[in-house]
Design a protein around this motif. Structure first.
Motif, mmCIF file in Angstrom:
data_model
loop_
_atom_site.group_PDB
_atom_site.id
_atom_site.type_symbol
_atom_site.label_atom_id
_atom_site.label_comp_id
_atom_site.label_asym_id
_atom_site.label_seq_id
_atom_site.Cartn_x
_atom_site.Cartn_y
_atom_site.Cartn_z
ATOM 1 N N PRO A 20 65.584 61.488 25.851
ATOM 2 C CA PRO A 20 66.622 62.296 26.447
ATOM 3 C C PRO A 20 67.646 61.784 27.278
ATOM 4 N N THR A 21 68.972 62.482 27.051
ATOM 5 C CA THR A 21 70.040 62.365 27.817
ATOM 6 C C THR A 21 69.644 63.122 29.239
ATOM 7 N N LEU A 22 70.479 62.872 30.347
ATOM 8 C CA LEU A 22 70.158 63.600 31.415
ATOM 9 C C LEU A 22 70.149 65.160 31.220
ATOM 10 N N GLY A 23 71.236 65.555 30.258
ATOM 11 C CA GLY A 23 71.477 67.161 30.238
ATOM 12 C C GLY A 23 70.312 67.610 29.499
ATOM 13 N N GLU A 24 69.744 66.711 28.256
ATOM 14 C CA GLU A 24 68.495 67.298 27.924
ATOM 15 C C GLU A 24 67.207 67.143 28.655
ATOM 16 N N ALA A 25 67.300 66.267 29.446
ATOM 17 C CA ALA A 25 66.060 66.202 30.322
ATOM 18 C C ALA A 25 66.000 67.423 31.287
ATOM 19 N N HIS A 26 66.856 68.016 31.704
ATOM 20 C CA HIS A 26 67.114 69.399 32.430
ATOM 21 C C HIS A 26 66.412 70.453 31.588
ATOM 22 N N VAL A 27 66.760 70.308 30.392
ATOM 23 C CA VAL A 27 66.321 71.544 29.452
ATOM 24 C C VAL A 27 64.816 71.333 29.155
ATOM 25 N N CYS A 28 64.473 69.976 28.946
ATOM 26 C CA CYS A 28 63.121 69.593 28.875
ATOM 27 C C CYS A 28 61.965 69.999 29.894
ATOM 28 N N VAL A 29 62.424 69.990 31.306
ATOM 29 C CA VAL A 29 61.497 70.469 32.301
ATOM 30 C C VAL A 29 61.352 71.794 32.034
ATOM 31 N N LEU A 30 62.216 72.511 31.626
ATOM 32 C CA LEU A 30 62.036 74.055 31.493
ATOM 33 C C LEU A 30 61.002 74.480 30.288
ATOM 34 N N ALA A 31 61.255 73.530 29.343
ATOM 35 C CA ALA A 31 60.675 73.892 28.035
ATOM 36 C C ALA A 31 59.290 73.225 27.825
ATOM 37 N N VAL A 32 59.075 72.235 28.657
ATOM 38 C CA VAL A 32 57.577 71.495 28.641
ATOM 39 C C VAL A 32 56.641 72.184 29.259
ATOM 40 N N LYS A 33 55.448 72.176 28.498
ATOM 41 C CA LYS A 33 54.301 73.190 29.339
ATOM 42 C C LYS A 33 53.503 71.902 29.694
ATOM 43 N N PRO A 34 52.618 72.038 30.824
ATOM 44 C CA PRO A 34 51.669 70.909 31.089
ATOM 45 C C PRO A 34 50.414 70.711 30.162
ATOM 46 N N SER A 35 50.145 69.455 29.818
ATOM 47 C CA SER A 35 49.151 69.435 28.962
ATOM 48 C C SER A 35 48.613 68.204 29.034
ATOM 49 N N ASP A 36 47.057 67.963 28.811
ATOM 50 C CA ASP A 36 46.464 66.561 28.841
ATOM 51 C C ASP A 36 46.565 65.900 27.384
ATOM 52 N N SER A 37 46.946 66.389 26.638
ATOM 53 C CA SER A 37 46.932 66.089 25.210
ATOM 54 C C SER A 37 48.452 65.350 24.951
ATOM 55 N N LEU A 38 48.154 64.449 23.918
ATOM 56 C CA LEU A 38 49.462 63.837 23.588
ATOM 57 C C LEU A 38 50.201 64.946 22.333
ATOM 58 N N PRO A 39 51.236 65.259 22.284
ATOM 59 C CA PRO A 39 51.860 66.106 21.120
ATOM 60 C C PRO A 39 52.007 65.141 20.203
ATOM 61 N N GLU A 40 51.675 65.853 18.877
ATOM 62 C CA GLU A 40 51.861 65.009 17.732
ATOM 63 C C GLU A 40 53.502 64.999 17.108
ATOM 64 N N ASN A 41 53.938 66.201 17.496
ATOM 65 C CA ASN A 41 55.419 66.422 17.041
ATOM 66 C C ASN A 41 56.191 65.410 17.926
ATOM 67 N N PRO A 42 57.031 64.366 17.253
ATOM 68 C CA PRO A 42 57.941 63.537 17.981
ATOM 69 C C PRO A 42 58.879 64.137 18.825
ATOM 70 N N HIS A 43 59.555 65.408 18.403
ATOM 71 C CA HIS A 43 60.319 66.005 19.355
ATOM 72 C C HIS A 43 59.944 66.578 20.746
ATOM 73 N N GLU A 44 58.437 67.116 20.481
ATOM 74 C CA GLU A 44 58.051 67.627 21.740
ATOM 75 C C GLU A 44 57.524 66.287 22.603
ATOM 76 N N ARG A 45 57.005 65.127 21.913
ATOM 77 C CA ARG A 45 56.715 64.055 22.682
ATOM 78 C C ARG A 45 57.932 63.569 23.464
ATOM 79 N N SER A 46 59.215 63.613 22.772
ATOM 80 C CA SER A 46 60.361 62.844 23.593
ATOM 81 C C SER A 46 60.745 63.933 24.707
ATOM 82 N N ARG A 47 60.572 65.345 24.533
ATOM 83 C CA ARG A 47 60.895 66.324 25.383
ATOM 84 C C ARG A 47 59.827 65.848 26.720
ATOM 85 N N GLN A 48 58.645 65.763 26.373
ATOM 86 C CA GLN A 48 57.675 65.312 27.486
ATOM 87 C C GLN A 48 57.926 64.084 28.292
ATOM 88 N N VAL A 49 58.475 63.140 27.449
ATOM 89 C CA VAL A 49 59.145 61.848 28.324
ATOM 90 C C VAL A 49 60.221 62.368 29.211
#
Length: 468
Positions: free
Chosen positions: A357-386
């Motif tokens: 993600p770009t910097l702007g997208e990363a700021h949104v990712c921080v708000l949207a991502v929920k802590p989890s020990d499992s690896l997201p299967e959805n590529p979009h969710e995985r990108s947001r976690q990164v």
């Protein structure tokens, strides 16, 4: 509708018609193939025709594609890039653009040593300066890799443009004066020397329509001191005589870089305080005299760097038209540095494909991502976690005040210590042949790489604490 309202509408319409339309100068850089023999002007015209006929809008910055289908361009051109524009928008309509097309053919030669400091009595053959032909293929991409807060790079480019405008207009030096000297100062590892080299590369491209060639001459400040008393001033004089000879080539642009200039000015301060030989004072006096002579050369720019600004003599600082502080990168700048590093090793197949993600997208990712020990299967969710983890890494690096130089080393250290021989890289159905390039089947999952980065950052912090 009243007569006053009608009059107001008519007046507003006339004002809109009279208001000048903003046309944004946008720079296009066209890199030719090493053995291309086409005329630059011909390529420039063909690129202009291709862009204006193929696009309604252009992205800034971006790579131009599709020109490979034009035989005249495909046989000579290697890369076409939309570079800088003063417009803050990321896209522009071609109706609002004035294209400045710069065609260049980079040299593949390495820097070559040109001037020694050997004098009549001096048997020390230390090189006083090295010269590099510009533009140079070894420095391609350096300008884009340097990430700073604010508009430092554009500020420097605009300054050079202003000096050219004033020189072309033959402005009276007695009324308006400029020295064509730039001083960059700040902590070590912030990219001051790299910025000077990148600016030299950029200028050689931007000024290719004015000058047939360009050179960067890097002065070794320490070599300007001789073990023989009274010889040091002569060494400076001899070096600048050679520089003047290069500047005499009016069809060439010359950038002179004095790295770690404090090594000269500290000697001057010590000489004035009586703690150093007066020979050091002669060196700097000779340097200042030569700088005063070079300012009248419209094809010469002097750049200097320093890690210790307090050691720089005020006489030198006063000659600098721009004194620019280069600070350690901010958190946002660190994120972009880490993001470009990760994107590069993803592109080269070392890390498995992932959308960073770009910097702007990363700021949104921080708000949207929920802590989890499992690896997201959805590529979009995985990108947001990164994006969220990369932003956390950037915050950690900023807290520890890591320099840009240290940040660029982190991916290599993370791979070397935690992802290479003896470590699990990634599950793969097809074993990788020893010595073969990395493929996506054998690439490291990005989460493994991020874990390694976190460990390396913590290790580096501990090492720095042990040194203090």
């Amino acid at each position: 509708m009243t007569a006053d309202n009608q009059l107001g509408i008519v007046q507003e319409s006339r004002d809109n018609q009279l208001a000048p339309k903003t046309i944004w100068t946008t720079h296009v850089e066209v890199r030719l193939q090493p053995r291309a023999t086409a005329r630059f002007e011909s390529i420039r015209n063909q690129v202009h025709a291709y862009i204006t006929s193929s696009f309604d809008r252009i992205a800034i910055p971006s790579l131009v594609t599709g020109w490979e289908d034009t035989p005249e361009l495909a046989s000579s051109v290697e890369r076409i890039a939309i570079a800088e524009s003063l417009c803050t928008s990321h896209t522009l309509s071609l109706e609002d653009v004035a294209l400045e097309i710069h065609v260049y053919q980079p040299s593949s030669s390495e820097s070559f040593e040109e001037f020694t400091n050997t004098g009549a009595q001096d048997d020390d053959d230390t090189m006083a300066a090295s010269v590099c032909e510009l533009p140079n293929r070894n420095w391609e991409g350096l300008w884009d890799s340097l990430i700073y807060e604010g508009d430092i790079k554009m500020k420097l480019l605009d300054y050079i443009h202003a000096t050219l405008v004033f020189s072309d207009a033959n402005v009276d030096f007695n009324l308006v004066s400029w020295n064509r000297v730039v001083l960059l100062h700040g902590p070590p590892g912030t990219g001051k020397t790299s910025l000077c080299r990148a600016l030299a590369q950029k200028l050689s491209i931007r000024l290719s329509h004015r000058y047939t060639h360009a050179r960067l001459l890097e002065i070794n400040s320490h070599s300007l001191f001789s073990k023989w008393f009274s010889e040091s001033g002569k060494l400076v004089q001899r070096l600048f005589n050679s520089i003047t000879e290069l500047a005499d080539e009016e069809d060439g642009f010359l950038i002179v870089l004095i790295d770690e200039v404090e090594s000269l000015t500290a000697a001057r301060a010590g000489a004035m305080a009586g703690t150093e030989p007066s020979d050091g004072l002669r060196v700097v006096n000779a340097l200042l005299t030569q700088l005063d002579k070079l300012k009248h050369r419209k094809n010469v720019l002097v750049m200097s760097t320093s890690n210790l600004v307090k050691a720089i003599d005020t006489a030198f600082v006063d000659r600098a038209d721009i004194v620019q502080y280069i600070d350690l990168p901010s958190r946002d700048a660190i994120y972009d540095i880490l993001r470009t590093s990760l994107s590069e090793i993803v592109a080269k197949g070392i890390v498995a494909p992932i959308n960073v993600p770009t910097l702007g997208e990363a700021h949104v990712c921080v708000l949207a991502v929920k802590p989890s020990d499992s690896l997201p299967e959805n590529p979009h969710e995985r990108s947001r976690q990164v994006g969220a983890r990369l932003l956390a890494l950037a915050t950690q690096c900023k807290t520890r005040n890591l320099s840009g130089r240290a940040l660029r080393r982190l991916p290599v250290l993370a791979f070397a210590r935690y992802l290479s021989i003896g470590h699990v890289i990634a599950p793969s159905s097809t074993p990788r042949t020893p010595g073969a390039p990395y493929s996506h089947n054998s690439a490291t999952p990005v989460e493994v790489w991020l874990n390694g980065m976190e460990k390396v950052i913590n290790e580096q912090v501990k090492e720095l604490e042990n040194m203090n």
